[in-house]
Write a protein that holds these residues in place. Sequence first.
Motif, mmCIF file in Angstrom:
data_model
loop_
_atom_site.group_PDB
_atom_site.id
_atom_site.type_symbol
_atom_site.label_atom_id
_atom_site.label_comp_id
_atom_site.label_asym_id
_atom_site.label_seq_id
_atom_site.Cartn_x
_atom_site.Cartn_y
_atom_site.Cartn_z
ATOM 1 N N THR A 1 0.940 -1.188 0.025
ATOM 2 C CA THR A 1 -0.060 -0.013 -0.211
ATOM 3 C C THR A 1 0.983 1.306 -0.136
ATOM 4 O O THR A 1 1.207 1.791 1.195
ATOM 5 C CB THR A 1 -0.789 0.001 1.261
ATOM 6 N N PRO A 2 1.285 1.526 -1.062
ATOM 7 C CA PRO A 2 2.352 2.721 -1.355
ATOM 8 C C PRO A 2 1.817 3.991 -0.717
ATOM 9 O O PRO A 2 0.688 4.293 -0.697
ATOM 10 C CB PRO A 2 2.592 2.713 -2.672
ATOM 11 N N ARG A 3 2.726 4.659 0.061
ATOM 12 C CA ARG A 3 2.749 5.979 0.655
ATOM 13 C C ARG A 3 2.434 7.055 -0.689
ATOM 14 O O ARG A 3 3.463 6.940 -1.390
ATOM 15 C CB ARG A 3 3.513 6.588 1.396
ATOM 16 N N GLN B 1 11.640 2.396 -4.988
ATOM 17 C CA GLN B 1 10.487 1.681 -5.303
ATOM 18 C C GLN B 1 10.825 -0.029 -5.095
ATOM 19 O O GLN B 1 9.988 -0.508 -4.527
ATOM 20 C CB GLN B 1 9.900 1.970 -6.550
ATOM 21 N N ASP B 2 12.083 -0.431 -5.178
ATOM 22 C CA ASP B 2 12.392 -2.136 -5.126
ATOM 23 C C ASP B 2 12.338 -2.246 -3.731
ATOM 24 O O ASP B 2 12.164 -3.319 -3.237
ATOM 25 C CB ASP B 2 13.620 -2.129 -5.640
ATOM 26 N N LEU B 3 12.785 -1.246 -2.696
ATOM 27 C CA LEU B 3 12.477 -1.481 -1.548
ATOM 28 C C LEU B 3 11.025 -1.454 -0.660
ATOM 29 O O LEU B 3 10.872 -2.124 0.243
ATOM 30 C CB LEU B 3 13.416 -0.590 -0.388
ATOM 31 N N PHE B 4 10.383 -0.357 -1.242
ATOM 32 C CA PHE B 4 9.039 0.037 -0.470
ATOM 33 C C PHE B 4 7.808 -0.446 -1.421
ATOM 34 O O PHE B 4 6.692 -0.469 -0.770
ATOM 35 C CB PHE B 4 9.189 1.605 -0.275
ATOM 36 N N ILE B 5 7.784 -0.424 -2.630
ATOM 37 C CA ILE B 5 6.596 -0.829 -3.412
ATOM 38 C C ILE B 5 6.770 -1.836 -4.376
ATOM 39 O O ILE B 5 7.835 -1.991 -4.995
ATOM 40 C CB ILE B 5 6.333 0.689 -4.401
ATOM 41 N N TYR B 6 5.757 -2.547 -4.268
ATOM 42 C CA TYR B 6 6.037 -3.784 -5.447
ATOM 43 C C TYR B 6 4.618 -3.998 -5.936
ATOM 44 O O TYR B 6 3.554 -3.661 -5.271
ATOM 45 C CB TYR B 6 6.624 -4.972 -4.727
ATOM 46 N N VAL C 1 -3.906 2.978 -1.690
ATOM 47 C CA VAL C 1 -2.579 3.693 -1.181
ATOM 48 C C VAL C 1 -2.833 4.226 0.169
ATOM 49 O O VAL C 1 -4.020 3.936 0.840
ATOM 50 C CB VAL C 1 -2.588 4.823 -2.303
ATOM 51 N N MET C 2 -1.647 4.711 0.717
ATOM 52 C CA MET C 2 -1.667 5.517 2.121
ATOM 53 C C MET C 2 -1.517 6.837 1.671
ATOM 54 O O MET C 2 -0.352 7.226 1.132
ATOM 55 C CB MET C 2 -0.788 4.726 2.898
ATOM 56 N N TYR D 1 1.364 11.709 -7.020
ATOM 57 C CA TYR D 1 1.606 10.323 -7.312
ATOM 58 C C TYR D 1 0.143 9.680 -7.529
ATOM 59 O O TYR D 1 0.263 8.280 -7.785
ATOM 60 C CB TYR D 1 2.410 9.672 -6.241
ATOM 61 N N LEU D 2 -0.956 10.326 -7.216
ATOM 62 C CA LEU D 2 -2.399 9.584 -7.332
ATOM 63 C C LEU D 2 -2.444 8.912 -8.868
ATOM 64 O O LEU D 2 -2.879 7.782 -8.956
ATOM 65 C CB LEU D 2 -3.326 10.557 -7.165
ATOM 66 N N ASN D 3 -2.151 9.511 -10.037
ATOM 67 C CA ASN D 3 -2.349 9.012 -11.487
ATOM 68 C C ASN D 3 -1.592 7.666 -11.599
ATOM 69 O O ASN D 3 -1.772 7.098 -12.440
ATOM 70 C CB ASN D 3 -2.029 10.026 -12.354
ATOM 71 N N MET D 4 -0.474 7.464 -10.808
ATOM 72 C CA MET D 4 0.279 6.353 -11.065
ATOM 73 C C MET D 4 -0.352 4.870 -10.477
ATOM 74 O O MET D 4 0.104 3.941 -10.654
ATOM 75 C CB MET D 4 1.657 6.267 -10.291
ATOM 76 N N TYR D 5 -1.480 5.252 -9.350
ATOM 77 C CA TYR D 5 -2.051 4.113 -8.795
ATOM 78 C C TYR D 5 -3.605 4.112 -8.741
ATOM 79 O O TYR D 5 -4.175 3.438 -7.938
ATOM 80 C CB TYR D 5 -1.756 4.522 -7.247
ATOM 81 N N VAL D 6 -3.981 4.453 -10.088
ATOM 82 C CA VAL D 6 -5.621 4.339 -10.286
ATOM 83 C C VAL D 6 -6.031 2.831 -10.138
ATOM 84 O O VAL D 6 -5.525 2.093 -10.832
ATOM 85 C CB VAL D 6 -5.963 4.796 -11.684
ATOM 86 N N GLY D 7 -6.988 2.645 -9.276
ATOM 87 C CA GLY D 7 -7.323 1.228 -9.110
ATOM 88 C C GLY D 7 -6.829 0.524 -8.077
ATOM 89 O O GLY D 7 -7.089 -0.500 -7.886
ATOM 90 N N ARG D 8 -5.742 1.092 -7.553
ATOM 91 C CA ARG D 8 -5.099 0.545 -6.424
ATOM 92 C C ARG D 8 -5.247 1.071 -4.851
ATOM 93 O O ARG D 8 -5.578 2.162 -4.902
ATOM 94 C CB ARG D 8 -3.495 0.385 -6.704
#
Length: 114
Positions: free
Chosen positions: A6-8, A100-105, A22-23, A13-20
């Motif tokens: 659940t990426p911060r 991102q490799d550490l925090f977001i997958y 987030v925090m 950054y919202l447009n990168m996560y449509v349908g996902r």
Amino acid sequence: MEASSTPRVTCAYLNMYVGRNVMIVGKVNQLRGEEAIIDADGNITIHLNRDSHLTPGNGVQIIGKVNPDLSVKTLSTLDLGNSVDYTLANKVVEIAHQHQDLFIYPAEHKPQGF
């Protein structure tokens, strides 16, 4: 069940996560019935659920799903009070996206150990 992050995010950054999910950490600027406007490095419209109890001027942590119009449907909220360091919260978002490799997958990726 596969794990997903659940990426911060902030408004940028919202447009990168449509349908996902987030925090978001932001300041409650306005409450209008079942909607709130929060400032998370830009204004975001939040569609609240019945369990949401926000106070204008306070900080809030929102976990929710990003809609196509870049509003967010709340899954959970946490009132953070009035002494939130928004500069620090935004810096955490920036660092998480730089590494991102550490925090977001992605949802389809299963991290080691799960």
